[in-house]
Motif scaffolding. Structure first.
Motif, mmCIF file in Angstrom:
data_model
loop_
_atom_site.group_PDB
_atom_site.id
_atom_site.type_symbol
_atom_site.label_atom_id
_atom_site.label_comp_id
_atom_site.label_asym_id
_atom_site.label_seq_id
_atom_site.Cartn_x
_atom_site.Cartn_y
_atom_site.Cartn_z
ATOM 1 N N UNK A 93 27.319 53.154 92.921
ATOM 2 C CA UNK A 93 27.627 51.992 92.090
ATOM 3 C C UNK A 93 26.977 50.735 92.669
ATOM 4 N N UNK A 94 26.989 50.608 93.993
ATOM 5 C CA UNK A 94 26.354 49.450 94.626
ATOM 6 C C UNK A 94 24.849 49.435 94.334
ATOM 7 N N UNK A 95 24.204 50.591 94.455
ATOM 8 C CA UNK A 95 22.764 50.644 94.183
ATOM 9 C C UNK A 95 22.477 50.305 92.725
ATOM 10 N N UNK A 96 23.355 50.778 91.827
ATOM 11 C CA UNK A 96 23.159 50.444 90.422
ATOM 12 C C UNK A 96 23.291 48.941 90.211
ATOM 13 N N UNK A 97 24.328 48.327 90.777
ATOM 14 C CA UNK A 97 24.533 46.875 90.627
ATOM 15 C C UNK A 97 23.321 46.095 91.141
ATOM 16 N N UNK A 98 22.782 46.517 92.257
ATOM 17 C CA UNK A 98 21.631 45.814 92.831
ATOM 18 C C UNK A 98 20.406 45.944 91.937
ATOM 19 N N UNK A 99 20.191 47.123 91.376
ATOM 20 C CA UNK A 99 19.056 47.308 90.471
ATOM 21 C C UNK A 99 19.260 46.511 89.183
ATOM 22 N N UNK A 100 20.489 46.502 88.679
ATOM 23 C CA UNK A 100 20.796 45.744 87.470
ATOM 24 C C UNK A 100 20.486 44.260 87.670
ATOM 25 N N UNK A 101 20.927 43.705 88.803
ATOM 26 C CA UNK A 101 20.698 42.290 89.058
ATOM 27 C C UNK A 101 19.217 41.992 89.287
ATOM 28 N N UNK A 102 18.479 42.928 89.842
ATOM 29 C CA UNK A 102 17.047 42.733 90.049
ATOM 30 C C UNK A 102 16.333 42.488 88.719
ATOM 31 N N UNK A 103 16.827 43.119 87.655
ATOM 32 C CA UNK A 103 16.234 42.916 86.328
ATOM 33 C C UNK A 103 16.770 41.684 85.625
ATOM 34 N N UNK A 104 17.978 41.241 85.994
ATOM 35 C CA UNK A 104 18.635 40.175 85.246
ATOM 36 C C UNK A 104 18.501 38.787 85.867
ATOM 37 N N UNK A 105 18.270 38.694 87.172
ATOM 38 C CA UNK A 105 18.500 37.430 87.884
ATOM 39 C C UNK A 105 17.679 36.252 87.353
ATOM 40 N N UNK A 106 16.507 36.504 86.798
ATOM 41 C CA UNK A 106 15.675 35.402 86.297
ATOM 42 C C UNK A 106 16.285 34.720 85.072
ATOM 43 N N UNK A 107 17.206 35.398 84.404
ATOM 44 C CA UNK A 107 17.741 34.886 83.142
ATOM 45 C C UNK A 107 19.090 34.181 83.295
ATOM 46 N N UNK A 108 19.636 34.135 84.512
ATOM 47 C CA UNK A 108 20.969 33.564 84.685
ATOM 48 C C UNK A 108 20.946 32.447 85.728
ATOM 49 N N UNK A 109 22.050 31.736 85.865
ATOM 50 C CA UNK A 109 22.182 30.655 86.823
ATOM 51 C C UNK A 109 23.316 29.736 86.407
ATOM 52 N N UNK A 110 23.775 28.893 87.319
ATOM 53 C CA UNK A 110 24.967 28.075 87.093
ATOM 54 C C UNK A 110 24.866 27.172 85.874
ATOM 55 N N UNK A 111 23.675 26.716 85.521
ATOM 56 C CA UNK A 111 23.507 25.831 84.368
ATOM 57 C C UNK A 111 22.821 26.532 83.204
ATOM 58 N N UNK A 112 22.668 27.854 83.314
ATOM 59 C CA UNK A 112 21.978 28.616 82.280
ATOM 60 C C UNK A 112 22.896 29.653 81.652
ATOM 61 N N UNK A 113 23.347 30.595 82.464
ATOM 62 C CA UNK A 113 24.153 31.718 81.986
ATOM 63 C C UNK A 113 24.946 32.252 83.169
ATOM 64 N N UNK A 114 26.267 32.308 83.036
ATOM 65 C CA UNK A 114 27.137 32.701 84.143
ATOM 66 C C UNK A 114 27.878 33.985 83.783
ATOM 67 N N UNK A 115 27.416 35.134 84.257
ATOM 68 C CA UNK A 115 28.127 36.386 83.983
ATOM 69 C C UNK A 115 29.443 36.475 84.757
ATOM 70 N N UNK A 116 30.302 37.373 84.302
ATOM 71 C CA UNK A 116 31.565 37.678 84.973
ATOM 72 C C UNK A 116 31.818 39.173 84.803
#
Length: 447
Positions: free
Chosen positions: A140-163
């Motif tokens: 699950x940890x490896x999946x989360x890390x791979x998921x974030x590797x694809x997503x991180x450019x699209x999010x941020x505190x003033x852009x998009x905040x996942x939960x």
């Protein structure tokens, strides 16, 4: 329905015929807000089309290795639905049922749910068709890390905040946030919410959605001259939402007597009302087995395999599991069993026909998840506020702020229903109140 609304509705049905969850959500919403659609500006600016379509959506592959070194690939999604009143904000769901339709439906619902909180946040959702059940912590940890590797450019505190959402708890949020920091080189606390207390999380965040649902139910009861004391609650699911409902309901004098899972439901006549039981629910959730029968085995209560809890009599029905879990036959049981209050914790837990049956019945008072289920995102936004001031409020402070927010949501929903001659229709009232807030923001900001 005027010609403009009819055209928007027809266009949606043509474009999204193969996305049933999304289509059901939007068409139901259009029906709810119909009394408030007489403003000519809406057609002139084509506002409805812009409100029922996401601003943008991302689809990406998530490759990962299992513990045997075998490669797997899942599909990830993030829909950034509407940012009229603030940065995109919404959960991540890891579950095999995740599809573009489900993600868009969740993002749409989240937009209007967030608007009701009174906090400056827009709506979003995301996730992957990854099944955490039966996976090891390392997988699950490896999946989360791979998921974030694809997503991180699209999010941020003033852009998009996942939960977090289904399949994504504080553990998974920690792994996602750790990878976000590695990739960006920034300790940007408000980039995600639902974090642990040691690195920027908020107190009562995990139980907030359930607490908020109970606070909303308490306000409904208060307006009827009643209290939660002695009330029996019929609850589905056993995730964070259900867990929070059990704890706050017990604190306010009520008793939750059912929990459910894909395998069936349990009936606990003494109530899910002790710390041992709360702790065991958490253990069940993290076991990866997704079965509620373990609770019956542990505490010696009845288990009903393959059945839903709506056949149990009670004072309030609180669906907390997933979308479309209540069909027409379930709604008939709820009404037949003398349930007086129907309060949604999960997003769109009733089918269109089931919800219509419940709303139109004079026997039951109803509240939709956009209003009653807003507690989680409210505390997520409070977490962001705490991150910005580098200070953590006490548990009591956060709980008091949540109670105030939920009371305000109730008042806003009831006032909107009354303003448009809808009586005590809190579901339509909350949709109209959120629609008015977002539409005015969109109009003010131009095309």
């Amino acid at each position: 329905m005027n010609d403009y609304v009819a055209r928007v509705s027809a266009g949606l049905q043509e474009r999204y015929a193969n996305e049933p969850e999304y289509l059901q959500s939007v068409l139901t919403w259009l029906d709810m807000i119909a009394p408030a659609l007489d403003d000519p500006r809406f057609e002139k600016l084509d506002l409805l089309t812009r409100m029922v379509e996401p601003e943008r959506m991302f689809t990406f592959l998530v490759p990962w290795l299992d513990d045997q070194g075998v490669a797997h690939t899942n599909h990830g999604y993030r829909v950034q639905f509407n940012s009229a009143i603030g940065p995109f904000k919404g959960g991540l769901r890891f579950h095999p049922s995740v599809t573009p339709s489900v993600v868009k439906f969740l993002g749409f619902e989240q937009t209007y749910k967030n608007a009701l909180t009174g906090l400056p946040i827009g709506g979003a959702s995301g996730g992957a068709d990854f099944d955490p059940r039966g996976k090891s912590r390392r997988e699950i940890m490896r999946f989360c890390q791979s998921f974030m590797t694809s997503l991180y450019r699209q999010i941020g505190a003033d852009t998009d905040i996942p939960a977090g959402d289904m399949g994504v708890g504080s553990r998974e949020v920690g792994w996602l946030y750790g990878q976000y920091k590695r990739l960006t080189g920034r300790a940007e606390s408000s980039a995600l919410t639902g974090k642990g207390l040691t690195y920027g999380g908020s107190r009562i965040r995990q139980e907030a959605a359930g607490f908020g649902t109970v606070y909303f139910l308490a306000r409904m009861l208060e307006d009827q001259g009643e209290t939660l004391e002695g009330k029996k609650l019929i609850v589905s699911g056993f995730g964070n939402m259900s867990w929070g409902v059990c704890r706050k309901a017990t604190e306010l004098g009520a008793k939750v007597v059912t929990l459910s899972g894909p395998d069936g439901y349990i009936y606990d006549p003494e109530g899910v009302a002790t710390q041992e039981k709360y702790d065991f629910i958490i253990a069940m959730r993290y076991s990866g087995e997704d079965r509620v029968e373990a609770y019956a085995e542990k505490f010696g209560v009845e288990f009903f395999p393959g059945k839903k809890p709506w056949e149990v009599p009670g004072d309030a029905a609180v669906p907390c599991a997933t979308q479309n879990e209540i069909a027409v036959e379930d709604a008939v049981l709820i009404l037949a069993n003398g349930v007086r209050y129907y309060v949604e914790g999960a997003n769109m837990p009733a089918t269109t026909d089931a919800l219509k049956l419940l709303r139109l019945s004079p026997k039951v008072l109803t509240a939709g998840a956009k209003a009653s289920g807003s507690g989680g995102v409210a505390v997520s936004a409070l977490e962001m506020a705490q991150n910005s001031i580098r200070y953590n409020w006490s548990r009591r402070e956060v709980d008091d702020k949540l109670r105030t927010i939920m009371s305000s949501i109730y008042d806003t929903s009831a006032a909107a229903a009354e303003e448009y001659g809808l009586g005590y229709d809190l579901i339509a009232g909350c949709d109209i109140a959120a629609f008015k807030k977002i539409s005015e923001a969109m109009i003010a900001q131009g095309l």
